[in-house]
Design an enzyme around this catalytic site. Structure first.
Site, PDB file in Angstrom:
ATOM      1  N   MET A  30       0.842  -1.199   0.000  1.00  0.00           N
ATOM      2  CA  MET A  30       0.000   0.000   0.000  1.00  0.00           C
ATOM      3  C   MET A  30       0.878   1.250   0.000  1.00  0.00           C
ATOM      4  O   MET A  30       0.403   2.339   0.330  1.00  0.00           O
ATOM      5  CB  MET A  30      -0.935  -0.004   1.213  1.00  0.00           C
ATOM      6  CG  MET A  30      -1.894  -1.196   1.181  1.00  0.00           C
ATOM      7  SD  MET A  30      -3.405  -0.901   2.113  1.00  0.00           S
ATOM      8  CE  MET A  30      -2.751  -0.607   3.738  1.00  0.00           C
ATOM      9  N   HIS A  37       9.249  -3.442   3.333  1.00  0.00           N
ATOM     10  CA  HIS A  37       8.813  -3.618   1.945  1.00  0.00           C
ATOM     11  C   HIS A  37      10.032  -3.901   1.041  1.00  0.00           C
ATOM     12  O   HIS A  37       9.971  -4.734   0.141  1.00  0.00           O
ATOM     13  CB  HIS A  37       8.122  -2.359   1.419  1.00  0.00           C
ATOM     14  CG  HIS A  37       6.891  -1.960   2.177  1.00  0.00           C
ATOM     15  ND1 HIS A  37       6.831  -0.840   2.962  1.00  0.00           N
ATOM     16  CD2 HIS A  37       5.670  -2.538   2.264  1.00  0.00           C
ATOM     17  CE1 HIS A  37       5.624  -0.727   3.492  1.00  0.00           C
ATOM     18  NE2 HIS A  37       4.893  -1.742   3.091  1.00  0.00           N
ATOM     19  N   LYS A 149       5.244 -10.184   8.958  1.00  0.00           N
ATOM     20  CA  LYS A 149       4.679  -9.141   9.835  1.00  0.00           C
ATOM     21  C   LYS A 149       3.146  -9.234   9.890  1.00  0.00           C
ATOM     22  O   LYS A 149       2.548  -9.100  10.939  1.00  0.00           O
ATOM     23  CB  LYS A 149       5.142  -7.787   9.316  1.00  0.00           C
ATOM     24  CG  LYS A 149       4.333  -6.592   9.705  1.00  0.00           C
ATOM     25  CD  LYS A 149       4.619  -6.203  11.127  1.00  0.00           C
ATOM     26  CE  LYS A 149       3.953  -4.906  11.550  1.00  0.00           C
ATOM     27  NZ  LYS A 149       2.660  -4.628  10.986  1.00  0.00           N
ATOM     28  N   ASP A 150       2.528  -9.448   8.723  1.00  0.00           N
ATOM     29  CA  ASP A 150       1.065  -9.607   8.674  1.00  0.00           C
ATOM     30  C   ASP A 150       0.778 -11.106   8.591  1.00  0.00           C
ATOM     31  O   ASP A 150       0.440 -11.636   7.523  1.00  0.00           O
ATOM     32  CB  ASP A 150       0.506  -8.842   7.477  1.00  0.00           C
ATOM     33  CG  ASP A 150       0.735  -7.356   7.625  1.00  0.00           C
ATOM     34  OD1 ASP A 150      -0.039  -6.701   8.316  1.00  0.00           O
ATOM     35  OD2 ASP A 150       1.751  -6.852   7.088  1.00  0.00           O
ATOM     36  N   SER A 185       6.501  -0.599  10.388  1.00  0.00           N
ATOM     37  CA  SER A 185       5.136  -0.514   9.884  1.00  0.00           C
ATOM     38  C   SER A 185       4.905   0.915   9.402  1.00  0.00           C
ATOM     39  O   SER A 185       5.400   1.871  10.014  1.00  0.00           O
ATOM     40  CB  SER A 185       4.142  -0.836  11.011  1.00  0.00           C
ATOM     41  OG  SER A 185       2.852  -0.368  10.668  1.00  0.00           O
ATOM     42  N   ARG A 187       2.406   2.441   9.825  1.00  0.00           N
ATOM     43  CA  ARG A 187       1.602   3.120  10.854  1.00  0.00           C
ATOM     44  C   ARG A 187       2.459   3.611  12.027  1.00  0.00           C
ATOM     45  O   ARG A 187       1.957   4.370  12.861  1.00  0.00           O
ATOM     46  CB  ARG A 187       0.482   2.210  11.347  1.00  0.00           C
ATOM     47  CG  ARG A 187      -0.589   1.988  10.278  1.00  0.00           C
ATOM     48  CD  ARG A 187      -1.826   1.298  10.831  1.00  0.00           C
ATOM     49  NE  ARG A 187      -2.936   1.362   9.892  1.00  0.00           N
ATOM     50  CZ  ARG A 187      -3.323   0.349   9.110  1.00  0.00           C
ATOM     51  NH1 ARG A 187      -2.692  -0.809   9.135  1.00  0.00           N
ATOM     52  NH2 ARG A 187      -4.356   0.498   8.293  1.00  0.00           N
TER      53      ARG A 187
HETATM   54  P1  AMP Z   1       1.452  -2.983   3.490  1.00  0.00           P
HETATM   55  O1  AMP Z   1       1.988  -1.923   2.600  1.00  0.00           O
HETATM   56  O2  AMP Z   1       1.434  -2.598   4.933  1.00  0.00           O
HETATM   57  O3  AMP Z   1       0.156  -3.557   2.990  1.00  0.00           O
HETATM   58  O4  AMP Z   1       2.499  -4.167   3.419  1.00  0.00           O
HETATM   59  C1  AMP Z   1       2.885  -4.722   2.186  1.00  0.00           C
HETATM   60  C2  AMP Z   1       3.686  -5.961   2.439  1.00  0.00           C
HETATM   61  O5  AMP Z   1       4.847  -5.633   3.212  1.00  0.00           O
HETATM   62  C3  AMP Z   1       2.912  -7.015   3.238  1.00  0.00           C
HETATM   63  O6  AMP Z   1       3.177  -8.300   2.705  1.00  0.00           O
HETATM   64  C4  AMP Z   1       3.484  -6.861   4.618  1.00  0.00           C
HETATM   65  O7  AMP Z   1       3.401  -8.039   5.400  1.00  0.00           O
HETATM   66  C5  AMP Z   1       4.926  -6.509   4.305  1.00  0.00           C
HETATM   67  N1  AMP Z   1       5.544  -5.849   5.449  1.00  0.00           N
HETATM   68  C6  AMP Z   1       5.070  -4.791   6.147  1.00  0.00           C
HETATM   69  N2  AMP Z   1       5.882  -4.500   7.184  1.00  0.00           N
HETATM   70  C7  AMP Z   1       6.893  -5.403   7.140  1.00  0.00           C
HETATM   71  C8  AMP Z   1       8.049  -5.651   7.956  1.00  0.00           C
HETATM   72  N3  AMP Z   1       8.328  -4.905   9.016  1.00  0.00           N
HETATM   73  N4  AMP Z   1       8.869  -6.670   7.604  1.00  0.00           N
HETATM   74  C9  AMP Z   1       8.600  -7.443   6.514  1.00  0.00           C
HETATM   75  N5  AMP Z   1       7.525  -7.265   5.716  1.00  0.00           N
HETATM   76  C10 AMP Z   1       6.687  -6.271   6.028  1.00  0.00           C
END
Ligand code: AMP
Length: 282
Positions: A30, A37, A149-150, A185, A187
């Site tokens: 996102m 990421h 993480k998720d 994160s 967030r």
């Molecule tokens: P998001 O942009 O938050 O939807 O995350 C995109 C992808 O990045 C998802 O597969 C998350 O699990 C991964 N992600 C987010 N934070 C981390 C982290 N700290 N370490 C590894 N992968 C992450």
């Protein structure tokens, strides 16, 4: 690096790379990209010849009261990071491209979408499984990289891919953390200084649970209670859940068994954070 806004552009670019014999990988995000990421992109690059990064703040996975409007969208920065990471193609569609008027088809992973995050966010995973299905249909990747993480998200996507026979290999990459242990994160940027400090208690409770299991603790009901008590000791932290579950099915366990994962979710101030840790196998 190519930047595409339309589905046709993506399909054409991927088809061209396939004609050259490429193995195609994708990293759904996102945006507001951080080192977590980037680690997914690095792993995708290692496994594939052609790497597609998906940047889209997906409205269907946010409830009306959640942070869709204020979710960070630093696109220029994100594109620079993707370019530096050697990404081949970034897809940044508009909402209307993916959800045209009259859109009404959703994919639901029944049970796995209801537990843990699903109890607090009842429509969240329906949005996730629907957008990930669309990603798989648009890019048709050989490999898709997700973060541990998720944890529930990657478990649900693995289940969906298996149940619907989607021909993609799901790779789960380790959680990237700050030096003090806080999971990266997008967030975290909402946290003030005191909340940032209090947020460390999530990882600390996971590490503590892991050590207790390693030391031979067999009463996981008591362990859950103690994890919650630890989190509640922090005035700025309001835990939603702290639990130990089967690493594949996410069934809550009362006694240790096979591959296990400890999961926590808490509000720190007004920011909701999640974290998890795979436990030592017994
Ligand atoms: P998001 O942009 O938050 O939807 O995350 C995109 C992808 O990045 C998802 O597969 C998350 O699990 C991964 N992600 C987010 N934070 C981390 C982290 N700290 N370490 C590894 N992968 C992450």
């Amino acid at each position: 690096m190519q930047v595409a806004k339309s589905i046709v552009e993506v399909r054409d670019a991927v088809a061209e790379s396939r004609q050259r014999g490429s193995r195609v990988g994708c990293v759904p995000t996102m945006g507001a990209l951080h080192a977590g990421h980037l680690s997914l992109m690095t792993e995708c690059r290692r496994q594939c010849d052609y790497v597609v990064v998906w940047i889209f703040v997906n409205p269907t996975q946010f409830a009306p009261h959640e942070d869709l409007g204020k979710y960070p969208r630093p696109l220029e920065d994100d594109l620079a990071k993707c370019s530096a990471a050697g990404v081949d193609l970034v897809f940044t569609p508009e909402v209307s491209t993916l959800y045209p008027e009259g859109f009404e088809t959703f994919v639901t992973v029944d049970q796995l979408s209801r537990v843990f995050e699903g109890t607090q966010r009842p429509t969240h995973f329906r949005g996730v499984s629907t957008i990930v299905t669309k990603i798989f249909n648009i890019i048709q990747p050989d490999v898709a990289c997700f973060g541990q993480k998720d944890y529930q998200q990657q478990a649900l996507i693995r289940r969906m891919v298996r149940d619907l026979d989607i021909p993609v290999e799901i790779v789960t990459c380790p959680t990237i953390r700050e030096p003090d242990g806080l999971a990266l994160s997008s967030r975290n940027m909402y946290l003030n200084k005191d909340e940032r400090q209090a947020a460390l208690s999530l990882y600390q409770s996971l590490q503590w649970a892991s050590e207790r299991v390693r030391a031979g603790e067999t009463d996981l009901v008591r362990l859950r209670g103690e994890m919650l008590d630890q989190l509640r000791q922090q005035p700025l932290v309001q835990p939603d859940y702290a639990t130990i579950a089967d690493a594949d099915t996410l069934e809550v366990l009362d006694v240790p068994r096979g591959r296990m994962v400890a999961l926590v979710a808490a509000r720190v101030g007004t920011t909701r954070l999640i974290d998890n840790l795979l436990l030592p196998e017994l």
